[in-house]
Design a protein around this motif. Structure first.
Motif, PDB file in Angstrom:
ATOM      1  N   GLY A  56     -17.169   0.128   2.289  1.00 56.01           N
ATOM      2  CA  GLY A  56     -16.917   0.664   3.621  1.00 56.01           C
ATOM      3  C   GLY A  56     -15.499   0.502   4.133  1.00 56.01           C
ATOM      4  O   GLY A  56     -15.239   0.747   5.311  1.00 56.01           O
ATOM      5  N   TRP A  57     -14.568   0.099   3.277  1.00 52.44           N
ATOM      6  CA  TRP A  57     -13.159   0.004   3.683  1.00 52.44           C
ATOM      7  C   TRP A  57     -12.532   1.393   3.607  1.00 52.44           C
ATOM      8  O   TRP A  57     -12.835   2.172   2.717  1.00 52.44           O
ATOM      9  N   ARG A  58     -11.646   1.703   4.539  1.00 49.27           N
ATOM     10  CA  ARG A  58     -10.814   2.906   4.454  1.00 49.27           C
ATOM     11  C   ARG A  58      -9.582   2.516   3.648  1.00 49.27           C
ATOM     12  O   ARG A  58      -8.942   1.509   3.937  1.00 49.27           O
ATOM     13  N   VAL A  59      -9.245   3.318   2.662  1.00 52.80           N
ATOM     14  CA  VAL A  59      -8.218   2.930   1.695  1.00 52.80           C
ATOM     15  C   VAL A  59      -7.033   3.886   1.723  1.00 52.80           C
ATOM     16  O   VAL A  59      -7.200   5.095   1.789  1.00 52.80           O
ATOM     17  N   ASP A  60      -5.833   3.314   1.637  1.00 51.10           N
ATOM     18  CA  ASP A  60      -4.590   4.066   1.466  1.00 51.10           C
ATOM     19  C   ASP A  60      -3.893   3.459   0.249  1.00 51.10           C
ATOM     20  O   ASP A  60      -3.473   2.305   0.285  1.00 51.10           O
ATOM     21  N   ASP A  61      -3.807   4.237  -0.834  1.00 46.44           N
ATOM     22  CA  ASP A  61      -3.189   3.697  -2.049  1.00 46.44           C
ATOM     23  C   ASP A  61      -2.057   4.590  -2.558  1.00 46.44           C
ATOM     24  O   ASP A  61      -1.911   4.818  -3.746  1.00 46.44           O
ATOM     25  N   ARG A  62      -1.228   5.045  -1.650  1.00 45.82           N
ATOM     26  CA  ARG A  62      -0.130   5.938  -2.026  1.00 45.82           C
ATOM     27  C   ARG A  62       1.032   5.238  -2.697  1.00 45.82           C
ATOM     28  O   ARG A  62       1.849   5.858  -3.336  1.00 45.82           O
ATOM     29  N   THR A  63       1.119   3.923  -2.567  1.00 43.11           N
ATOM     30  CA  THR A  63       2.219   3.169  -3.145  1.00 43.11           C
ATOM     31  C   THR A  63       1.743   2.473  -4.421  1.00 43.11           C
ATOM     32  O   THR A  63       0.794   1.686  -4.373  1.00 43.11           O
ATOM     33  N   PRO A  64       2.380   2.728  -5.566  1.00 39.38           N
ATOM     34  CA  PRO A  64       1.966   2.039  -6.800  1.00 39.38           C
ATOM     35  C   PRO A  64       2.077   0.522  -6.643  1.00 39.38           C
ATOM     36  O   PRO A  64       3.061   0.004  -6.123  1.00 39.38           O
ATOM     37  N   GLY A  65       1.033  -0.171  -7.051  1.00 43.07           N
ATOM     38  CA  GLY A  65       1.028  -1.628  -6.968  1.00 43.07           C
ATOM     39  C   GLY A  65       0.590  -2.182  -5.621  1.00 43.07           C
ATOM     40  O   GLY A  65       0.567  -3.397  -5.427  1.00 43.07           O
ATOM     41  N   LEU A  66       0.227  -1.306  -4.689  1.00 41.09           N
ATOM     42  CA  LEU A  66      -0.161  -1.753  -3.355  1.00 41.09           C
ATOM     43  C   LEU A  66      -1.258  -0.856  -2.783  1.00 41.09           C
ATOM     44  O   LEU A  66      -1.114   0.364  -2.752  1.00 41.09           O
ATOM     45  N   VAL A  67      -2.339  -1.470  -2.336  1.00 41.87           N
ATOM     46  CA  VAL A  67      -3.416  -0.767  -1.647  1.00 41.87           C
ATOM     47  C   VAL A  67      -3.511  -1.364  -0.249  1.00 41.87           C
ATOM     48  O   VAL A  67      -3.520  -2.584  -0.089  1.00 41.87           O
ATOM     49  N   ARG A  68      -3.553  -0.518   0.737  1.00 40.07           N
ATOM     50  CA  ARG A  68      -3.823  -0.964   2.108  1.00 40.07           C
ATOM     51  C   ARG A  68      -5.239  -0.526   2.436  1.00 40.07           C
ATOM     52  O   ARG A  68      -5.642   0.583   2.105  1.00 40.07           O
ATOM     53  N   ALA A  69      -5.978  -1.416   3.089  1.00 39.76           N
ATOM     54  CA  ALA A  69      -7.375  -1.101   3.406  1.00 39.76           C
ATOM     55  C   ALA A  69      -7.714  -1.619   4.800  1.00 39.76           C
ATOM     56  O   ALA A  69      -7.188  -2.641   5.243  1.00 39.76           O
ATOM     57  N   THR A  70      -8.591  -0.890   5.478  1.00 42.38           N
ATOM     58  CA  THR A  70      -9.018  -1.235   6.831  1.00 42.38           C
ATOM     59  C   THR A  70     -10.537  -1.246   6.880  1.00 42.38           C
ATOM     60  O   THR A  70     -11.190  -0.332   6.375  1.00 42.38           O
ATOM     61  N   PHE A  71     -11.080  -2.288   7.497  1.00 45.12           N
ATOM     62  CA  PHE A  71     -12.532  -2.394   7.672  1.00 45.12           C
ATOM     63  C   PHE A  71     -12.804  -2.558   9.161  1.00 45.12           C
ATOM     64  O   PHE A  71     -12.157  -3.346   9.830  1.00 45.12           O
ATOM     65  N   ARG A  72     -13.779  -1.813   9.660  1.00 45.35           N
ATOM     66  CA  ARG A  72     -14.122  -1.875  11.084  1.00 45.35           C
ATOM     67  C   ARG A  72     -15.614  -2.115  11.227  1.00 45.35           C
ATOM     68  O   ARG A  72     -16.423  -1.471  10.566  1.00 45.35           O
ATOM     69  N   GLU A  73     -15.948  -3.043  12.114  1.00 49.59           N
ATOM     70  CA  GLU A  73     -17.341  -3.310  12.472  1.00 49.59           C
ATOM     71  C   GLU A  73     -17.373  -3.540  13.976  1.00 49.59           C
ATOM     72  O   GLU A  73     -16.866  -4.541  14.471  1.00 49.59           O
ATOM     73  N   GLY A  74     -17.949  -2.595  14.695  1.00 51.86           N
ATOM     74  CA  GLY A  74     -17.947  -2.684  16.154  1.00 51.86           C
ATOM     75  C   GLY A  74     -16.527  -2.636  16.678  1.00 51.86           C
ATOM     76  O   GLY A  74     -15.749  -1.767  16.321  1.00 51.86           O
ATOM     77  N   GLU A  75     -16.172  -3.601  17.515  1.00 53.26           N
ATOM     78  CA  GLU A  75     -14.825  -3.675  18.085  1.00 53.26           C
ATOM     79  C   GLU A  75     -13.844  -4.409  17.176  1.00 53.26           C
ATOM     80  O   GLU A  75     -12.652  -4.421  17.431  1.00 53.26           O
TER      81      GLU A  75
END
Length: 136
Positions: A56-75
């Protein structure tokens, strides 16, 4: 009647204890894991990205060697960075909402963050164990 009042007081005390335990801060979980089997950076990336998305993480992996991810639950929301190569990955805190107290130390965070990151870390480890070693 007196017994019922005592029971209500006991239940209120337990509920209060439970709520305070949920809001306490913990040491921030920031794992670094080394992989013993031989694999490519792309295999590591795929294990990280697929696990994160499944959880359920939103993933941004546009940079080689680095993944950014966001998880949201309620507030509550957590943003992390996962740095990786063919030999290791490291999960690091980036930002959050409703997970840190203004007056707490930088390395302290509320329990849900650690639970989310530990679950993600365990999922990545399990997926990596299923990857067949890369042959040169």
């Amino acid at each position: 009647m007196l017994m019922r009042a005592g029971l209500l007081v006991a239940l209120a005390a337990l509920a209060s204890l439970g709520l305070s335990a949920c809001s306490q801060n913990e040491q921030m979980f920031s794992p670094t894991n080394y992989v013993l089997q031989k694999m490519t950076r792309e295999q590591m990336r795929d294990a990280i990205v697929h696990t994160a998305i499944e959880q359920g993480w939103r993933v941004d992996d546009r940079t080689p060697g680095l993944v950014r991810a966001t998880f949201r639950e309620g507030e509550r929301e957590a943003e992390i960075e996962i740095q990786y190569n063919a030999e290791r990955y490291a999960i690091r805190y980036r930002n959050s909402e409703q997970l840190r107290d203004e007056d707490s130390d930088f390395d302290e965070i509320k329990a849900p963050y650690n639970m989310w990151v530990k679950t993600l870390d365990q999922g990545i480890k399990e997926r990596l164990e299923q990857i067949k070693p890369h042959q040169d």
